[in-house]
Design an enzyme around this catalytic site. Structure first.
Site, PDB file in Angstrom:
ATOM      1  N   ASP A   1      -1.555  -1.996   5.793  1.00 32.50           N
ATOM      2  CA  ASP A   1      -1.770  -1.691   4.384  1.00 32.50           C
ATOM      3  C   ASP A   1      -0.622  -0.887   3.765  1.00 32.50           C
ATOM      4  O   ASP A   1      -0.336  -1.004   2.567  1.00 32.50           O
ATOM      5  CB  ASP A   1      -3.063  -0.892   4.192  1.00 32.50           C
ATOM      6  CG  ASP A   1      -4.235  -1.407   5.011  1.00 32.50           C
ATOM      7  OD1 ASP A   1      -4.012  -1.857   6.149  1.00 32.50           O
ATOM      8  OD2 ASP A   1      -5.378  -1.320   4.530  1.00 32.50           O
TER       9      ASP A   1
ATOM     10  N   ASP B   1      -2.341   6.133   1.406  1.00 34.58           N
ATOM     11  CA  ASP B   1      -2.821   5.376   0.254  1.00 34.58           C
ATOM     12  C   ASP B   1      -2.384   5.974  -1.080  1.00 34.58           C
ATOM     13  O   ASP B   1      -2.784   5.472  -2.142  1.00 34.58           O
ATOM     14  CB  ASP B   1      -4.349   5.274   0.295  1.00 34.58           C
ATOM     15  CG  ASP B   1      -4.819   4.280   1.332  1.00 34.58           C
ATOM     16  OD1 ASP B   1      -4.189   3.212   1.457  1.00 34.58           O
ATOM     17  OD2 ASP B   1      -5.813   4.569   2.027  1.00 34.58           O
TER      18      ASP B   1
END
Length: 396
Positions: free
Chosen positions: A176, A109
């Site tokens: 993601d 992330d």
């Protein structure tokens, strides 16, 4: 503005189509007003998830969500030039320094966290410190590449959770991460170092091979043998079932592949984004806001996910910008349909009690987090509104 829209949307006016974008401009201005209104309440905190009273619960220091308030503030600065947004965004920089100082905090992330903070700062203000932090984050993301399977490792083991966590994360890639590749492409543009570009493209190719099914639905996660890199199986983590199609993961991949195509000019990458968007359009049927998982069965709560709708709308507008004529018109119409659905059923910018922009987000339905405000839904709502109006400068 008309000429800008014609250029951005591939000459849509030549097809005879007409659009009324006043409602999108008005919604975007309400977003800016809301950010100003809640600034004294939010302070230096970063929203994580909404409460039932439409106020925020806030992030801890290393949360993957920590940058989405920052991203909204940088967009607001771009739109207004108001230094109040600059000051509020830049005051969050210590949060991102702390991530780089803690090896347990650095995972896939990093792209979300640093593209919408330090990269945005560099692009908007030419801050050398922000550039340096962004490049350090890109190097940390690059180091997560697993050559055996040609993928970026998603999550980290956590010492407090022992061997079960380590076994779960080993060899795992998630949808993601396609959105996080933008940090690597930016680092390549900044430095010219081919490793950044090559790893981003290798990871995207692996995702295309293993997370996209033959019918263009998608897995949320895929597991590889952590030693040999051999592909093992697709699974879900936040979706309904392993073989279902979690709508936000699918939206991450639409936006991620579309953004990669915009960055690289690769036609095959654009084709993947088109296929994924076309499949989502079919799966939605007559809906204008996606259900949280397209594969839920009867008797399962059919929560909507406004964040999936916002992410997908932004991605679809990117696809429109890379196509022309009737095809561009088709994608613009789909993006408009998604925005119209959000404005009709999820928009909180006319509710003075709300601290966020969108309601009815689904963070993790199986864990009990549904029908709520989400900061990433809010960020992508602003991005989608801007793209619908012809804006082209973002931080990806």
């Amino acid at each position: 503005m008309r000429a800008q829209l014609d250029s951005y949307f591939g000459g849509l006016t030549g097809t005879g189509a007409t659009r009324s974008t006043d409602r999108y401009q008005q919604a975007l201005e309400r977003c800016l007003d809301r950010l100003r209104e809640v600034m004294p309440i939010v302070g230096l905190r970063n929203p994580k998830i909404g409460r039932p009273d439409l106020t925020w619960n806030y992030c801890g220091p290393f949360d993957w969500v920590v940058s989405f308030q920052s991203g909204q503030l940088w967009l607001a600065l771009q739109l207004t030039g108001d230094p109040v947004f600059l000051n509020a965004a830049r005051a969050r920089r210590p949060v991102f320094r702390q991530i780089l100082q803690n090896r347990h905090a650095r995972d896939h992330d990093l792209g979300f966290q640093f593209s919408l903070s330090c990269v945005a700062d560099w692009l908007m203000t030419s801050s050398s410190e922000a550039r340096e932090l962004g490049l350090r984050a890109a190097e940390a993301l690059l180091a997560r590449f697993r050559h055996e399977g040609q993928y970026l490792q998603a999550w980290n083991p956590r010492p407090s959770q022992g061997g079960s966590r380590a076994e779960f994360v080993a060899g795992r890639v998630i949808a993601d991460t396609m959105q996080n590749l933008a940090l690597l492409h930016w680092a390549h543009r900044e430095t010219g170092h081919a490793d950044f570009r090559d790893v981003a493209m290798a990871h995207a190719a692996t995702v295309a091979r293993h997370l996209i099914r033959e019918d263009d639905t998608t897995y949320h996660t895929f597991v590889f043998d952590a030693v040999s890199g051999a592909p093992l199986r697709g699974e879900t983590h936040q979706g309904f079932a392993d073989e279902s199609c979690w709508s936000r993961g699918h939206a991450w991949m639409i936006h991620g592949f579309a953004q990669s195509a915009l960055t690289t000019g690769d036609k095959d990458t654009l084709d993947i984004a088109r296929r994924l968007a076309a499949r989502a359009e079919v799966l939605m049927g007559a809906d204008s806001v996606p259900v949280w998982d397209y594969g839920i069965t009867e008797g399962t709560p059919a929560f909507r996910d406004s964040s999936a709708g916002a992410i997908m709308a932004a991605g679809v507008y990117i696809i429109a910008s890379l196509t022309s004529g009737d095809e561009a018109a088709r994608w613009i119409a789909f993006g408009d349909r998604l925005l119209d659905g959000l404005l009709a059923t999820c928009d909180l910018t006319t509710n003075p009690a709300a601290h966020g922009l969108l309601n009815h987000g689904a963070a993790h339905v199986k864990a009990g987090f549904a029908d709520t405000m989400l900061p990433y839904g809010d960020y992508y709502f602003m991005e989608a509104l801007m793209r619908s109006l012809g804006h082209t400068q973002f931080f990806w």
